[in-house]
Design a protein around this motif. Structure first.
Motif, mmCIF file in Angstrom:
data_model
loop_
_atom_site.group_PDB
_atom_site.id
_atom_site.type_symbol
_atom_site.label_atom_id
_atom_site.label_comp_id
_atom_site.label_asym_id
_atom_site.label_seq_id
_atom_site.Cartn_x
_atom_site.Cartn_y
_atom_site.Cartn_z
ATOM 1 N N ASN A 3 9.850 2.207 -6.995
ATOM 2 C CA ASN A 3 11.116 2.950 -7.059
ATOM 3 C C ASN A 3 11.360 3.458 -8.474
ATOM 4 O O ASN A 3 11.752 4.613 -8.674
ATOM 5 N N GLU A 4 11.131 2.603 -9.454
ATOM 6 C CA GLU A 4 11.339 2.980 -10.852
ATOM 7 C C GLU A 4 10.356 4.056 -11.283
ATOM 8 O O GLU A 4 10.722 5.012 -11.988
ATOM 9 N N PHE A 5 9.098 3.933 -10.885
ATOM 10 C CA PHE A 5 8.090 4.937 -11.233
ATOM 11 C C PHE A 5 8.434 6.297 -10.636
ATOM 12 O O PHE A 5 8.311 7.328 -11.306
ATOM 13 N N VAL A 6 8.839 6.311 -9.389
ATOM 14 C CA VAL A 6 9.189 7.580 -8.743
ATOM 15 C C VAL A 6 10.358 8.220 -9.483
ATOM 16 O O VAL A 6 10.327 9.420 -9.788
ATOM 17 N N ASP A 7 11.358 7.427 -9.815
ATOM 18 C CA ASP A 7 12.488 7.957 -10.587
ATOM 19 C C ASP A 7 12.025 8.495 -11.935
ATOM 20 O O ASP A 7 12.463 9.565 -12.375
ATOM 21 N N LEU A 8 11.168 7.751 -12.590
ATOM 22 C CA LEU A 8 10.668 8.161 -13.905
ATOM 23 C C LEU A 8 9.876 9.462 -13.814
ATOM 24 O O LEU A 8 10.069 10.373 -14.631
ATOM 25 N N ASN A 63 4.830 -10.300 -3.825
ATOM 26 C CA ASN A 63 4.166 -9.222 -4.563
ATOM 27 C C ASN A 63 4.537 -7.849 -4.013
ATOM 28 O O ASN A 63 4.743 -6.901 -4.776
ATOM 29 N N ALA A 64 4.635 -7.733 -2.713
ATOM 30 C CA ALA A 64 5.005 -6.453 -2.105
ATOM 31 C C ALA A 64 6.414 -6.040 -2.515
ATOM 32 O O ALA A 64 6.663 -4.862 -2.804
ATOM 33 N N ASP A 72 9.758 -2.484 -5.753
ATOM 34 C CA ASP A 72 10.816 -2.290 -6.746
ATOM 35 C C ASP A 72 10.302 -1.479 -7.935
ATOM 36 O O ASP A 72 10.985 -0.572 -8.428
ATOM 37 N N MET A 73 9.116 -1.789 -8.393
ATOM 38 C CA MET A 73 8.540 -1.039 -9.509
ATOM 39 C C MET A 73 8.219 0.398 -9.098
ATOM 40 O O MET A 73 8.403 1.335 -9.884
ATOM 41 N N SER A 90 0.828 -1.210 0.000
ATOM 42 C CA SER A 90 0.000 0.000 0.000
ATOM 43 C C SER A 90 0.862 1.261 0.000
ATOM 44 O O SER A 90 0.584 2.213 -0.740
ATOM 45 N N LEU A 91 1.897 1.275 0.818
ATOM 46 C CA LEU A 91 2.797 2.434 0.862
ATOM 47 C C LEU A 91 3.484 2.654 -0.484
ATOM 48 O O LEU A 91 3.649 3.800 -0.928
ATOM 49 N N SER A 92 3.858 1.582 -1.137
ATOM 50 C CA SER A 92 4.509 1.679 -2.444
ATOM 51 C C SER A 92 3.563 2.254 -3.492
ATOM 52 O O SER A 92 3.961 3.105 -4.301
#
Length: 110
Positions: free
Chosen positions: A91-96, A82-83, A88-89, A19-21
């Motif tokens: 992290n990539e979205f935030v960077d993007l 899954n969490a 991990d995804m 949820s936090l992610s």
């Protein structure tokens, strides 16, 4: 700690991390990169707790203390995997999103 409580810890901490992610992605999408990064930090903490419970079960089994494999344990492992993937995804979205906002010259809270 009994088996069911350990399993529930894995499920609860993993669910919180997931949820936090997901919330981190939403904050990044809206330009609040700092808040997104804070939520990812919190997700990492929750995953550490879930992993600690998982490691306890693995260590016990490695030491010959076998536990029954239940559907609930499988469910907990599924939640944890899954969490981790979603974090991990995220992290990539935030960077993007940060790169996109920077490229557009849009001011973001950082």
């Amino acid at each position: 700690m009994d088996l069911e409580l350990t399993i529930m810890n894995i499920i609860n901490f993993s669910g919180d991390a997931r949820s936090l992610s997901m919330e981190a992605i939403s904050f990044a999408k809206n330009g609040d990169i700092n808040k997104a990064l804070k939520y990812l930090e919190d997700a990492n903490s929750k995953l550490s707790e879930a992993h600690r419970s998982q490691t306890k079960l693995i260590s016990e089994e490695a030491n010959g203390v076998n536990k029954p494999i239940s559907l609930l344990l499988v469910h907990a492992q599924d939640h944890l995997m899954n969490a981790i993937t979603i974090k991990d995804m995220a992290n990539e979205f935030v960077d993007l999103y940060k790169i996109l906002y920077d490229a557009k010259g849009v001011s973001i809270s950082e």
